[in-house]
Design a protein around this motif. Structure first.
Motif, PDB file in Angstrom:
ATOM      1  N   ASP A 161     -28.123  23.453  48.894  1.00  0.00           N
ATOM      2  CA  ASP A 161     -27.475  24.758  48.923  1.00  0.00           C
ATOM      3  C   ASP A 161     -26.294  24.760  47.952  1.00  0.00           C
ATOM      4  OD1 ASP A 161     -29.204  25.670  50.882  1.00  0.00           O
ATOM      5  OD2 ASP A 161     -27.875  25.062  52.532  1.00  0.00           O
ATOM      6  N   ASN A 185     -22.277  18.824  44.577  1.00  0.00           N
ATOM      7  CA  ASN A 185     -22.212  18.519  45.997  1.00  0.00           C
ATOM      8  C   ASN A 185     -21.621  17.127  46.159  1.00  0.00           C
ATOM      9  OD1 ASN A 185     -22.781  18.367  48.831  1.00  0.00           O
ATOM     10  ND2 ASN A 185     -24.678  17.273  48.353  1.00  0.00           N
ATOM     11  N   LEU A 239     -23.511  16.738  58.905  1.00  0.00           N
ATOM     12  CA  LEU A 239     -24.861  17.226  58.650  1.00  0.00           C
ATOM     13  C   LEU A 239     -25.601  17.514  59.956  1.00  0.00           C
ATOM     14  CD1 LEU A 239     -25.810  14.834  55.713  1.00  0.00           C
ATOM     15  CD2 LEU A 239     -24.792  17.100  55.601  1.00  0.00           C
ATOM     16  N   TYR A 252     -24.414  20.987  61.335  1.00  0.00           N
ATOM     17  CA  TYR A 252     -25.052  22.158  60.730  1.00  0.00           C
ATOM     18  C   TYR A 252     -26.580  22.020  60.687  1.00  0.00           C
ATOM     19  CZ  TYR A 252     -20.271  23.157  59.469  1.00  0.00           C
ATOM     20  OH  TYR A 252     -18.915  23.409  59.526  1.00  0.00           O
ATOM     21  N   ASN A 255     -28.830  18.522  58.537  1.00  0.00           N
ATOM     22  CA  ASN A 255     -29.034  19.498  57.464  1.00  0.00           C
ATOM     23  C   ASN A 255     -28.845  18.824  56.106  1.00  0.00           C
ATOM     24  OD1 ASN A 255     -29.188  21.660  55.752  1.00  0.00           O
ATOM     25  ND2 ASN A 255     -27.592  22.869  56.746  1.00  0.00           N
ATOM     26  N   TYR A 303     -27.164  20.710  53.192  1.00  0.00           N
ATOM     27  CA  TYR A 303     -25.785  21.185  53.342  1.00  0.00           C
ATOM     28  C   TYR A 303     -24.899  20.713  52.195  1.00  0.00           C
ATOM     29  CZ  TYR A 303     -21.097  21.918  55.150  1.00  0.00           C
ATOM     30  OH  TYR A 303     -19.795  22.307  55.291  1.00  0.00           O
ATOM     31  N   SER A 347     -20.786  21.095  51.198  1.00  0.00           N
ATOM     32  CA  SER A 347     -19.481  21.532  51.723  1.00  0.00           C
ATOM     33  C   SER A 347     -18.599  22.196  50.679  1.00  0.00           C
ATOM     34  CB  SER A 347     -18.737  20.329  52.304  1.00  0.00           C
ATOM     35  OG  SER A 347     -18.444  19.385  51.278  1.00  0.00           O
ATOM     36  N   ASP A 382     -21.600  28.617  59.302  1.00  0.00           N
ATOM     37  CA  ASP A 382     -22.574  27.827  58.538  1.00  0.00           C
ATOM     38  C   ASP A 382     -21.918  26.710  57.734  1.00  0.00           C
ATOM     39  OD1 ASP A 382     -24.672  29.436  59.431  1.00  0.00           O
ATOM     40  OD2 ASP A 382     -24.359  30.867  57.797  1.00  0.00           O
TER      41      ASP A 382
END
Length: 870
Positions: A214, A251, A259, A262, A269, A272, A274, A343
């Motif tokens: 993400d 990331n 992880l 979330y 996750n 993920y 941050s 999230d």
């Protein structure tokens, strides 16, 4: 070029700028063997059953078929002793280790020219993401390799050979697709060689989208232009200009606990990130990397006579770009510790509002200086620029003494100037930032200009923009290098051997434009004003050059027992100069008082087998790396007067690593339409012996603490070297049911991976060392099909699925916390007053403490492409 015999081609040469070579695939009794037909130059290309080194070659067709939207180094993951991952998962953020050594100690060369950063030795693959489009072949020489240069080839050498302007006349249009909006478009054209000896190649490509992570959007371009001119058989000129400007969101590692928060206990996750969120509906990241590193080179190959040849190259690189981060705080809270969305996203809209003076309830007290940020109040995003100007030359003279003996000798010169200022890239609702760290400007100054973190379309853009708008930092680094090398070769009947050596002088200088000379600073950091320095006058901020001598020597012998069997042995010793950050450690102007070269000794034994259907290589290696630079910093100790003294450090001497192991590489073709490839590598990489260093204060004076123990010992004996799998295996199957169709699958296995461990924390004999992470298996599938059209043009379709079974696995470990240790806080945020361990609390994932910082590998991903070749 026929003036050199095949035996002479064992270790010599290839064109250094825009490699001018031909690669043929020789099919002898149904066995395909890559034969490098070397035509010219100074790159050192190993030849099968001739050059006594462990080597693997990746062909252009394999890169086109299988790389897809993977990181460029991942094409090497089926090669013995290579561990490559996507790192944080940002575009171009992949990493690679060979025999347990990272790219700081692995030489990466493009057409024989070294590209490792001259200050730190690193290779940032995002700078070279476009290479996959122009690579004709990659050769990986594990160990010290056959390069004659004094380069950082402790783990190995990766020589990337790019397209030549002399390729046959051909055009190519490609469109590629992949998961998460990946889109690539490419156009290339080669003119072929004209009757008058002219030739040219051109390529332009764009890649954009996101990776599996993400908040990982990116955009990258790639351009390549080459012109060749061969007026006669004696002279050959090649000019190349290539670059790959890009920007991408990054990331950074998170704890497994985060992880899980979330995601879920069994499926954290892994997507993920941050670092990102939304601002005014658009994606915003605190961490963006942007860079453009155009490289220009001019090569001249001169065949003097039937026995002598001179190859030379002039090259230059102008790196421009950097990476972003955050300056400031909100009520003494960093951006990563502020409340986030449900999230886990950064609330950039609320940060913007707070910076402007609006009330944000869970951010604490309102901003007292709206729109005016500084290091202690408000947030801005800064860019740390890491630009450089790099100029170099290589020249290599080759001479055939007689039918058995030949020699070569040459020079290697480089000059590098690195620029490291800081800039503001986003004010996030502020109108200015007050910078107070420039000691030459008491009282500070105001920065009002921001610069978007996007690479300039101009390959010759200025390294520093407006000098009045610098923020966060402002220093430069300067490196000079001059080396000479030589090699003697022998070849007769079934024996080939070489002996080579090089010497080099490397000079380092650090320039801090904000801190005046250390000898005019008071202990509290304020500026002394001696008679020779007037108030307000800027003094010399250069350290002066520190020159360090280095050398290497290596040699090897290959013996072809018969047409099927061969054996080889090689030995080598390096006295390798430390990098700029070891010469002037901790971003200071103070010279390392215990500066010493690193010493590397290596030995290797190999065996090869060749038949019409089966090929095998077996290698055993032993490498010892002594005096690896290590420093313990930021110690606070009491002196003889019982006064606490901060910033005590120790330069640790005698840190030694041993890397040894075995490698097996196999290829079997039982029938024409089936080929099986496999590899197994087993390593034992560990520290040998403990290491001790003397204590110094921040002014570089020896420090004797209250207890009289003026040394610091690291208890590292037998601790495993971390951050790469010490056992790897691979098995691949390629089926060609019809001539135009290839269907392939690959299994990869990784074990004995030890998470990152900071050896400066090994302060007692009870230190546990590096944490071993769980082993894992990955499966990839792919196919390619070539349609031949009526006009002999071709349409090529490829498709790949990576991690077919969507395996959850830890690819990178960034800490070493054991399950019998106790976290300071519980998952609900309360203090762990009972000192319960991770095991007792049930805070484990696959047997690992969930407080560890990690990267998960990508889940199932895919790519596909269609190419029209005319």
């Amino acid at each position: 070029m026929k003036v050199f015999t095949k035996s002479m081609l064992a270790v010599i040469s290839l064109s250094t700028a825009s490699v001018y070579y031909a690669q043929s695939v020789k099919d002898t009794a149904n066995t395909k063997e890559i034969e490098q037909v070397v035509l010219s130059g100074v790159a050192d290309i190993a030849k099968d059953r001739k050059t006594p080194v462990a080597v693997s070659t990746i062909k252009e067709a394999q890169i086109i078929e299988r790389l897809g939207n993977q990181e460029f180094p991942e094409i090497l993951k089926t090669t013995p002793s290579i561990y490559t991952t996507k790192g944080g998962g940002g575009f171009g953020d992949g990493r690679l280790n060979i025999r347990g050594f990272d790219t700081n100690n692995t030489a990466v060369m493009i057409n024989g020219v070294p590209v490792n950063d001259m200050e730190g030795g690193t290779v940032y693959w995002s700078n070279w993401a476009g290479l996959s489009d122009v690579t004709s072949a990659m050769q990986i020489q594990r160990g010290l390799g056959s390069s004659k240069l004094a380069i950082a080839s402790v783990g190995g050498t990766i020589n990337i050979l790019t397209r030549s302007a002399d390729k046959k006349r051909e055009g190519n249009v490609t469109v590629g697709l992949g998961n998460d909006g990946y889109l690539k478009t490419l156009f290339s054209y080669n003119t072929g060689k004209s009757e008058k000896g002219w030739s040219s190649s051109f390529l332009m490509a764009r890649t954009a989208g996101a990776t599996y992570i993400d908040g990982s959007d990116f955009e990258a371009y790639n351009y390549y232009f080459a012109v060749g001119y061969q007026p006669n058989k004696k002279h050959d000129f090649q000019f190349t200009f290539t670059g790959a400007p890009q920007w991408h969101m990054q990331n950074y590692q998170s704890t497994i606990d985060t992880l899980i928060k979330y995601g879920s206990e069994d499926k954290p996750n892994r997507r993920y990130n941050s670092n990102w969120g939304y601002m005014n509906g658009d994606k915003m990241s605190q961490s963006v990397n942007y860079y453009s590193k155009p490289v220009m080179s001019l090569n001249w190959d001169w065949t003097i006579d039937e026995k002598s040849k001179l190859s030379s190259v002039l090259y230059a690189s102008w790196g421009r770009g950097g990476g972003t981060g955050v300056l400031g705080s909100i009520n003494k809270t960093s951006i990563n510790n502020l409340p986030k969305t449900a999230d886990g996203l950064i609330r950039f809209d609320d940060i913007y509002a707070w910076n402007q003076g609006q009330h944000v309830a869970d951010f604490g007290a309102d901003n007292k200086t709206p729109g005016q940020a500084n290091r202690n109040n408000g947030f801005v995003r800064r860019s740390h620029v890491n630009s450089h100007d790099w100029y170099g030359f290589l020249t290599n003279f080759q001479h055939k003494i007689n039918s058995n003996w030949n020699y070569s000798a040459g020079l290697d010169g480089r000059y590098y100037y690195g620029y490291h200022p800081g800039l503001i890239s986003e004010f996030w609702g502020n109108s200015q930032f007050t910078e107070t760290n420039d000691k030459n400007r008491p009282g500070g100054y105001t920065v009002t200009q921001s610069y978007k973190p996007v690479s300039s379309a101009n390959p010759f853009a200025k390294a520093i923009k407006d000098k009045s708008q610098i923020a966060s930092r402002n220093y430069d680094g300067e490196v000079m290098w001059l080396g000479t090398f030589g090699q003697l070769e022998y070849s007769k009947d079934n024996i080939s051997a070489f002996l080579q050596g090089s010497i080099s002088e490397q000079g380092f200088q650090r320039i801090d434009n904000w801190i005046v000379n250390q000898d005019i600073l008071n202990p509290d950091g304020t500026v002394k004003i001696p008679q020779t320095v007037q108030q307000g006058q800027k003094v010399n901020t250069k350290t002066g050059f520190k020159y360090i001598f280095g050398y290497n020597a290596k040699g090897g012998v290959n013996y072809n027992i018969n047409a099927h069997h061969n054996v080889f042995v090689n030995l080598g010793y390096y006295s390798k100069q430390p990098n700029n950050y070891s010469v002037y450690p901790n971003s200071q102007q103070v010279l390392n008082p215990k500066l010493t070269n690193e010493k590397i000794s290596s030995a290797e034994l190999g065996y090869g087998f060749r038949s019409s259907t089966f090929r095998a290589n077996l290698n055993f290696y032993y490498t010892k790396w002594k005096d690896r630079f290590t420093r313990i910093t930021n110690l606070t100790l009491k002196d003889q007067t019982d006064t606490e003294v901060k910033n005590i450090y120790a330069n640790i001497e005698g840190v030694t690593e041993v890397h040894m192991g075995g490698e097996l590489e196999l290829s079997y073709k039982p029938v024409d339409f089936i080929e099986i490839n496999g590899m197994l590598s087993v390593g034992d990489w560990h520290y040998k012996g403990n290491a001790t260093g003397s204590l110094f204060d921040e002014n570089n004076n020896p420090f004797i603490p209250k207890d009289g123990q003026s040394t610091k010992t690291l208890y590292i004996d037998k601790i495993k070297v971390s951050d790469a799998a010490q056992t790897t295996a691979s098995l691949g199957l390629t089926v060609t049911p019809v001539k135009a169709l290839n269907v392939f699958g690959t299994w990869n296995y990784y074990n004995n991976y030890y998470s990152v461990f900071d050896i400066t924390k090994a302060s007692t004999a009870q230190t546990k060392g590096a944490l071993e992470l769980p082993s894992y298996n990955l499966f990839d599938l792919g196919l390619s099909y070539t349609f031949t059209l009526n006009n002999n043009n071709k349409l090529v379709i490829t498709g790949n699925i990576y991690n077919v079974f969507d395996t959850y696995y830890l690819s990178d470990g960034k800490s070493s916390i054991f399950t019998d240790e106790a976290p300071s806080k519980l998952r609900d945020g309360s203090n762990n007053t009972q000192k319960l361990t991770y095991d007792q609390l049930g805070y484990t994932y696959k047997g690992i403490a969930t407080g560890n910082q990690v990267y998960f590998g990508f889940g199932r991903t895919w790519s596909a492409s269609i190419s029209y070749r005319f």
